[in-house]
Design an enzyme around this catalytic site. Sequence first.
Site, PDB file in Angstrom:
ATOM      1  N   GLU A 175       0.865  -1.174   0.000  1.00 35.39           N
ATOM      2  CA  GLU A 175       0.000   0.000   0.000  1.00 35.39           C
ATOM      3  C   GLU A 175       0.903   1.224   0.000  1.00 35.39           C
ATOM      4  O   GLU A 175       1.778   1.364   0.847  1.00 35.39           O
ATOM      5  CB  GLU A 175      -0.908  -0.011   1.233  1.00 35.39           C
ATOM      6  N   ARG A 176       0.688   2.113  -0.963  1.00 32.88           N
ATOM      7  CA  ARG A 176       1.561   3.270  -1.158  1.00 32.88           C
ATOM      8  C   ARG A 176       3.007   2.832  -1.430  1.00 32.88           C
ATOM      9  O   ARG A 176       3.944   3.457  -0.958  1.00 32.88           O
ATOM     10  CB  ARG A 176       1.531   4.232   0.026  1.00 32.88           C
ATOM     11  N   GLU A 299     -11.198   4.074   8.837  1.00 32.40           N
ATOM     12  CA  GLU A 299     -11.296   3.894   7.392  1.00 32.40           C
ATOM     13  C   GLU A 299     -11.825   2.518   7.020  1.00 32.40           C
ATOM     14  O   GLU A 299     -11.293   1.840   6.150  1.00 32.40           O
ATOM     15  CB  GLU A 299      -9.915   4.139   6.743  1.00 32.40           C
ATOM     16  N   ARG A 332      -2.749   2.707  16.950  1.00 27.46           N
ATOM     17  CA  ARG A 332      -2.767   3.955  16.175  1.00 27.46           C
ATOM     18  C   ARG A 332      -3.921   4.870  16.579  1.00 27.46           C
ATOM     19  O   ARG A 332      -5.049   4.405  16.754  1.00 27.46           O
ATOM     20  CB  ARG A 332      -2.860   3.664  14.670  1.00 27.46           C
ATOM     21  N   ARG A 349     -12.459  16.915  10.975  1.00 28.53           N
ATOM     22  CA  ARG A 349     -11.707  15.670  11.148  1.00 28.53           C
ATOM     23  C   ARG A 349     -10.485  15.871  12.050  1.00 28.53           C
ATOM     24  O   ARG A 349     -10.074  14.952  12.762  1.00 28.53           O
ATOM     25  CB  ARG A 349     -11.273  15.167   9.771  1.00 28.53           C
ATOM     26  N   ASP A 378      -3.319  13.994   7.833  1.00 28.19           N
ATOM     27  CA  ASP A 378      -2.734  12.801   7.230  1.00 28.19           C
ATOM     28  C   ASP A 378      -1.482  13.133   6.412  1.00 28.19           C
ATOM     29  O   ASP A 378      -1.552  13.218   5.190  1.00 28.19           O
ATOM     30  CB  ASP A 378      -3.786  12.133   6.325  1.00 28.19           C
ATOM     31  N   GLU A 400       4.256   9.065  14.673  1.00 28.69           N
ATOM     32  CA  GLU A 400       4.292   8.326  13.408  1.00 28.69           C
ATOM     33  C   GLU A 400       4.678   9.289  12.284  1.00 28.69           C
ATOM     34  O   GLU A 400       3.995  10.278  12.029  1.00 28.69           O
ATOM     35  CB  GLU A 400       2.918   7.697  13.122  1.00 28.69           C
ATOM     36  N   GLU A 406       3.778   9.538   0.434  1.00 26.54           N
ATOM     37  CA  GLU A 406       2.405   9.351  -0.047  1.00 26.54           C
ATOM     38  C   GLU A 406       1.790  10.619  -0.649  1.00 26.54           C
ATOM     39  O   GLU A 406       1.310  10.590  -1.778  1.00 26.54           O
ATOM     40  CB  GLU A 406       1.536   8.851   1.102  1.00 26.54           C
TER      41      GLU A 406
END
Length: 826
Positions: A175-176, A299, A332, A349, A378, A400, A406
């Site tokens: 992913e990515r 998500e 997370r 958000r 993000d 993180e 990304e």
Amino acid sequence: MRLFLLASLGFAAAKNGLDGWLRYAPLPCSHQCHSKLPSNIVTLNQTTRSPVYVAGSELQKGLKEIYASHVQIHHGQHGQCKDFSAVIVGTVAQYRKTCGPADEVPHLDEDGFWLNTKGSHVRILGQNEKGTLYGTYEYLSMLAQGNFSDVAYSTNPSALIRWVNQWDNMDGSIERGYGGPSIFFRGEKIVDDLARVIQYARLLASVRINAVVVNNVNANATLLAPENIQCLGRIADVFRPYGVQIGISLNFASPKTFGGLNIFDPLDTTVIKWWSNITNQIYQRVPDMAGYLIKADSEGQPGPQTYNRTLADAANLFAKAVKPYGGIVMYRSFVYDHNLNQSNWKADRANAAVDFFKHLDGKFNDNVVVQIKYGPIDFQVREPASPLFANLLNTSMAIELQVTQEYLGQQSHLVYLAPLWRDILDFDMRVDHKPSSVRDIVTAKRFNRKLGGSAAVVNVGTNTTWLGSHLAMSNLYAYGRLAWNPTDDPEDMLRDWIRLTFDLDRNLLDTITRMSMDSRPAYENYSGNLGIQTLTDILYTHYGPNPASQDNNGWGQWTRADRTTIGMDRTVKNGTDFSGQYPPEVAAMYESNETTPENLLLWFHHVDYTHRLHSGKTVIQHFYDAHYQGAETAQGFLDQWESLQGKIDHERYEHIRQRLEYQAGHSIVWRDTINNFYHNLSGIADKAKRVGNHPWRIDTGWPFRDCFWLCGYCHRSNDTAGTATTKLHFPSGMYDLAVNYYDLYGGQSRWAVYLNDRQIGRWLGNTEDILSHTPSIYLDGHSTTRIKFRRIKGTKGDTLRIDGTPDGVEPAPLDYVALLPHGVVD
Ligand SMILES: *[C@@H]1O[C@H](CO)[C@@H](O)[C@H](O)[C@H]1NC(C)=O
Ligand SMILES: *[C@@H]1O[C@H](CO)[C@@H](O)[C@H](O)[C@H]1NC(C)=O
Ligand SMILES: *[C@@H]1O[C@H](CO)[C@@H](O)[C@H](O)[C@H]1NC(C)=O
Ligand SMILES: *[C@@H]1O[C@H](CO)[C@@H](O)[C@H](O)[C@H]1NC(C)=O
Ligand SMILES: *[C@@H]1O[C@H](CO)[C@@H](O)[C@H](O)[C@H]1NC(C)=O
Ligand SMILES: *[C@@H]1O[C@H](CO)[C@@H](O)[C@H](O)[C@H]1NC(C)=O
Ligand SMILES: *[C@@H]1O[C@H](CO)[C@@H](O)[C@H](O)[C@H]1NC(C)=O
Ligand SMILES: *[C@@H]1O[C@H](CO)[C@@H](O)[C@H](O)[C@H]1NC(C)=O
Ligand SMILES: *[C@@H]1O[C@H](CO)[C@@H](O)[C@H](O)[C@H]1NC(C)=O
Ligand SMILES: *[C@@H]1O[C@H](CO)[C@@H](O)[C@H](O)[C@H]1NC(C)=O
Ligand SMILES: *[C@@H]1O[C@H](CO)[C@@H](O)[C@H](O)[C@H]1NC(C)=O
Ligand SMILES: CC(=O)N[C@H]1CO[C@H](CO)[C@@H](O)[C@@H]1O
């Protein structure tokens, strides 16, 4: 004793990037450097898979490449400790046992080491075996940089959690991922050949990373099948000699989707038993597993909310299971509602992490670490530090970061990230009106918590460049350095990395340093400035520009741009209350548009396009200027790189040159898309008259003929060639010809360009093979690409023709061409 070999080994590896910064290129050796060549290596542990033994082998390999000399290894007898000009590597305890007192060694923390090159022999003594290996890489790094100073110092880590997170899937995709498929998984299994894993272990250990989570946070429970647990053991066995532990990501619903239970409630006893059984199985095979990483209720991932349980209930479930083994749980904080309603002015958000976690402070077990993305949204090009760092006073935390680019050019744009990370780490939250930098908070210095540190998402793949781009590797290197010492200087780290990766040449060093240090400000300038976020397509690949995609959906990455205003009102007085999540001094700073740093203005405030900045410029004019400036800086990267031709092996030179040429073109796509968007929306003209005004361009829709160009591409059957022609109406002279076309995946069209029937260039639509990211399947900001043919002599009235031959789903689409006089970037 000293055998000088032909220095060919180092250079061969240099060309493909496999050795990264552990290249150990032969040094053009003066007398001084040979006088520093050790006669022997003495290692104080003979167990072949111990980090101290590995340290000895790494030393031998490094010395051989740097000095072209073979140095013998001896395995720790008392007499050898006195050996004149030996390098002794071991733990302090091993040294005491074999060699005698070690009174000069200062106190060392876990994983720390002492390096002493003064006197007749070199001593590298670790607090533990890992520390010894770190010290060995440090010593080799000095030698490889031609640094022969006599040193005696110790260093200790800022924190014990220095992890990387791979987002690798069991089918081999990442992913990515922008550096090829996974080095761990293929076809739902763990790969047989772990040679690349050994090399990755070396790279990680050399920058003191001590754990790697091998699978995607969007996890698949099939990793827990008995045969896969056995194979995880093989991966752990490869990493262990390098002092790197493995961890795994879990899918919260596994007891139900994989274990055959009808429930995954974290408080249900059958579920608790199931997880404890799985955990026991894993630790039977991997006794030193670092722990688990959990993404839940995020998500679309399953989580405890299904059963109305708290996130702490979920984290503690795993914490209890790994506790007997000394494992930890990284939980997370990336939990948010992705179905927000934008017509609610107060919806935000950015508030989610504090909303979800603050009330759970103190409710997590002591081996749970909440893993917090650096910003509240993000991984954007600029965000304020997440306020959650200042809201959990009784919970261990880690920051993180994302080495994976990304939202930051996907390794196809040069963006050196250490300055971004330092902005966050240095930010002072002023908790209780006392200095409270994020770095001191996450390393547990500020609140005296048990655990802390950092994790970075990394997407190394099977590509020999690891990340798909040689230059992107500076980010992985710098991440490790900052995880150890968050005050390391971004430019110093960069210089070390350049010397180790390329060469010691002064000009090369200065050039790559300058480009890299300019790269994040440039990217911020042409992607999204003033805190508006990276204005990429958030609904598709997170790569090219698409400012419209930010708004009018539930994802909450809104800009609230309309005809007259832009920005999120995150104030307490009239907005989403987000600024109120910070401690009072910081909250007060962000509450006012006058004290908010301008690079975050639109993050916190909803203002008119005509709002004046401190410079006196309006917001909209600053947008225009910054986008032009950023794209111009990116044009300069290519020129700077080309000045290095001949100083770098051809393979790497060309690989990087191609990317920088691509970036130069794509930065213009960014610039124009963003500027046109806000120009159309606001109707406010660019004072410098650049936006919407491209005197050197010829739109391929017109006056190109012989073909129905529409929406940027030629409508015709995709198996016949198309042609576009135009007559030049510019003055005669020397031009660079730029052609903007769309390069989709799913086809490799061919184009050829002619001036009066003489071919002046041709190309293939194959960026999907050349670049590291996967481009788009549409005609959009991701797939728009610019190619340039330099120094074309054009005469007014000449006929320019482009023939396109479609392939697959790619209809040989063109956007426009531009004839650029020297120095013009249009
Ligand atoms: C040598 O290394 C092995 C494997 O890491 C370890 O078990 C052993 O305790 C070490 N020996 C000494 C003397 O430290
Ligand atoms: C050599 O390495 C030491 C130890 O890392 C460092 O303190 C010193 O600044 C370096 N010297 C040069 C000239 O880079
Ligand atoms: C996990 O992998 C299996 C096997 O490929 C697949 O059938 C399943 O859909 C995956 N589950 C999830 C949650 O991705
Ligand atoms: C896990 O459960 C299975 C089936 O109940 C059992 O056979 C096995 O011994 C258990 N393993 C561990 C490590 O507890
Ligand atoms: C969820 O738990 C809370 C607190 O325990 C309780 O007030 C609420 O009614 C529960 N909701 C559901 C749907 O069970
Ligand atoms: C969003 O809120 C507005 C106003 O409250 C409402 O009219 C609209 O239906 C909501 N949209 C969605 C998708 O729920
Ligand atoms: C690495 O990726 C580049 C494109 O990014 C590709 O040209 C090359 O073939 C790849 N090499 C390997 C060994 O995967
Ligand atoms: C205050 O909030 C309202 C929405 O509730 C918004 O329409 C208005 O523009 C805001 N005022 C200012 C000065 O930002
Ligand atoms: C900016 O701050 C000043 C002073 O607090 C205030 O008068 C003005 O309304 C603010 N502007 C916006 C757009 O919020
Ligand atoms: C970014 O844009 C600003 C504003 O135009 C300019 O001052 C700065 O030099 C630019 N920086 C880079 C690296 O492009
Ligand atoms: C033409 O394009 C369509 C999709 O747009 C594709 O399915 C088809 O295979 C293409 N035909 C040829 C001959 O390439
Ligand atoms: C419940 C609890 O542990 N509270 C502590 C949280 O941390 C603050 C500051 O360190 C302490 O004062 C509290 O006692």
